[in-house]
Write an enzyme that holds these catalytic residues in place. Sequence first.
Site, PDB file in Angstrom:
ATOM      1  N   GLY A  68      -5.785 -65.278  22.550  1.00 44.92           N
ATOM      2  CA  GLY A  68      -5.002 -63.909  22.477  1.00 44.92           C
ATOM      3  C   GLY A  68      -4.886 -62.790  23.673  1.00 44.92           C
ATOM      4  CB  THR A  69      -6.435 -62.093  27.175  1.00 42.50           C
ATOM      5  OG1 THR A  69      -7.578 -61.205  26.227  1.00 42.50           O
ATOM      6  CG2 THR A  69      -6.310 -60.522  28.187  1.00 42.50           C
ATOM      7  CB  SER A 202      -7.292 -66.127  20.312  1.00 39.99           C
ATOM      8  OG  SER A 202      -7.987 -66.878  20.833  1.00 39.99           O
ATOM      9  CG  HIS A 204     -11.573 -67.878  21.266  1.00 44.02           C
ATOM     10  ND1 HIS A 204     -12.757 -66.576  20.849  1.00 44.02           N
ATOM     11  CD2 HIS A 204     -11.087 -66.662  21.727  1.00 44.02           C
ATOM     12  CE1 HIS A 204     -12.826 -65.430  21.466  1.00 44.02           C
ATOM     13  NE2 HIS A 204     -11.605 -65.982  22.231  1.00 44.02           N
ATOM     14  CB  THR A 240      -0.088 -79.505  33.876  1.00 42.67           C
ATOM     15  OG1 THR A 240       0.469 -79.823  35.085  1.00 42.67           O
ATOM     16  CG2 THR A 240      -0.356 -80.474  33.163  1.00 42.67           C
ATOM     17  CB  CYS A 328     -14.049 -56.163  23.729  1.00 41.03           C
ATOM     18  SG  CYS A 328     -13.212 -58.382  23.085  1.00 41.03           S
TER      19      CYS A 328
HETATM   20  C1  LIG Z   1     -10.545 -61.975  20.290  1.00 40.43           C
HETATM   21  C2  LIG Z   1      -9.360 -60.857  20.202  1.00 40.43           C
HETATM   22  C3  LIG Z   1      -7.817 -60.648  21.984  1.00 40.43           C
HETATM   23  C4  LIG Z   1      -7.939 -61.623  22.854  1.00 40.43           C
HETATM   24  O1  LIG Z   1      -8.431 -62.940  22.061  1.00 40.43           O
HETATM   25  P1  LIG Z   1      -9.013 -63.916  23.492  1.00 40.43           P
HETATM   26  O2  LIG Z   1      -8.408 -65.733  22.923  1.00 40.43           O
HETATM   27  O3  LIG Z   1     -10.645 -63.996  23.962  1.00 40.43           O
HETATM   28  O4  LIG Z   1      -8.347 -63.641  24.808  1.00 40.43           O
HETATM   29  C5  LIG Z   1      -7.303 -59.811  21.667  1.00 40.43           C
HETATM   30  N1  LIG Z   1      -7.033 -59.140  19.984  1.00 40.43           N
HETATM   31  C6  LIG Z   1      -7.888 -59.024  19.178  1.00 40.43           C
HETATM   32  C7  LIG Z   1      -7.332 -58.253  18.272  1.00 40.43           C
HETATM   33  C8  LIG Z   1      -9.201 -59.878  19.642  1.00 40.43           C
HETATM   34  O5  LIG Z   1     -10.274 -59.798  18.557  1.00 40.43           O
END
Ligand SMILES: *Cc1c(COP(=O)(O)O)cnc(C)c1O
Length: 408
Positions: A68-69, A202, A204, A240, A328
């Site tokens: 997500g980041t 994302s 996870h 890759t 976070c």
């Molecule tokens: C967890 C989260 C992210 C970051 O995603 P990662 O895969 O952990 O880098 C970004 N935005 C929101 C809203 C999230 O909850």
Amino acid sequence: MYVDNSATSPLNPQVLDAMIPYLKEEYGNASTLYFLGIKAKRALQKARHQVAQLINAEDDEIIFTSGGTESDNTAIKSIVLKQLKHKTPENPKNHIITTQIEHPAVLNTCKFLEEYGYEITYLPVDKDGLINLKQLENAINEQTILITIMHSNNEIGTIQPTKQIGEIAHKYNIPFHSDAVQSVGKIPVDVKEQNIDILSLSAHKINGPKGIGALYVKKGLTLPPLIHGGGQENSKRSGTENIPAIVGLGKAAEIAHENLEKTMKHNQQIRDALIEKITTQIPDSYINGSLKHRLPNNVHIRFSGIEGESLILKLAQKGVYAATGSACSTHNLQGSHVLAALQIKPALSHGSLRLSIGPENRLEDVDYIVDAIVETVEYLREISPLWDNKTNTYIGDKFEQPVINSTH
Ligand SMILES: *Cc1c(COP(=O)(O)O)cnc(C)c1O
């Protein structure tokens, strides 16, 4: 009992099973021509399709990222890069609209760009955590290059009116990016219906592996890559491909898509039971954020007179794993920026608890979780100087410091 699924979620065993062959015998590089490479390439295509299906996109609109980041960073910075070509002294093309309650991946990217002369409008939200569409439209100017507003909030679970935001963006020909990391797999996310041009997700957060995510970019909107190299991902994100992780994301997306209706019902049932029982059993407890426009798996509640960190630690001793504010932001001592945007006083926002529900939580577990919370809040209030045990009321207002110098 793990009720912290918005921080991260356990890997679904079916996802693990799908990944294992690609960690063992199917170790091919998707770019090689012989059978190992072909198998890897097929796995890549399948996963791309599974992810596209989840958000009603076309397969070739999906780019795999490290999470997500990275997706959020790519969305914002590639728009900035693209516009650099069109920038003139009269038209600096340096304005971005976002909100005060974004995830740090968006917020800190915007803060970083401010150092380079970008003007950022951080839209406020109302006490429910929702933006005002009129305010959004009024914030648009000739230099606006991007609107980035999250689909739903990771702390309080508030769902923004994405469709209407997209309509406004398109009226002015501005691309609309939405961080939908918390929304996918929890509520319907449809990029076409909801007028979204760029979207982050994302793995996870939907019972997939960590370190893998995707960026959706609408066909026709060409964005320059941030990562150059061997031309993987249609030259949009070189390196890759992490085939096992991508396969895991694909499988997690497929499961999330197939089970969406069921998941929503399951989550909402547990959420509503938790909210009902906690607020009736604990005096002076309040839900943060909209009740109506809310993720079905989010409970965010504040208890006056106590301290969230102590609550979390005590709950963990009882086997209940939850979060205070956002995972976070536990690195800094300033309370949650989201609760601050809701105009909740710091002393009160510190007593907040987030429970985020996942597929492994059961309705039968609600009573155990509620009892643990009730006992802990009672105990913490007993020893709190901000709580009067005789009258059973909050007396923290007496200790409030006058605001001498606001930095905002
Ligand atoms: C967890 C989260 C992210 C970051 O995603 P990662 O895969 O952990 O880098 C970004 N935005 C929101 C809203 C999230 O909850």
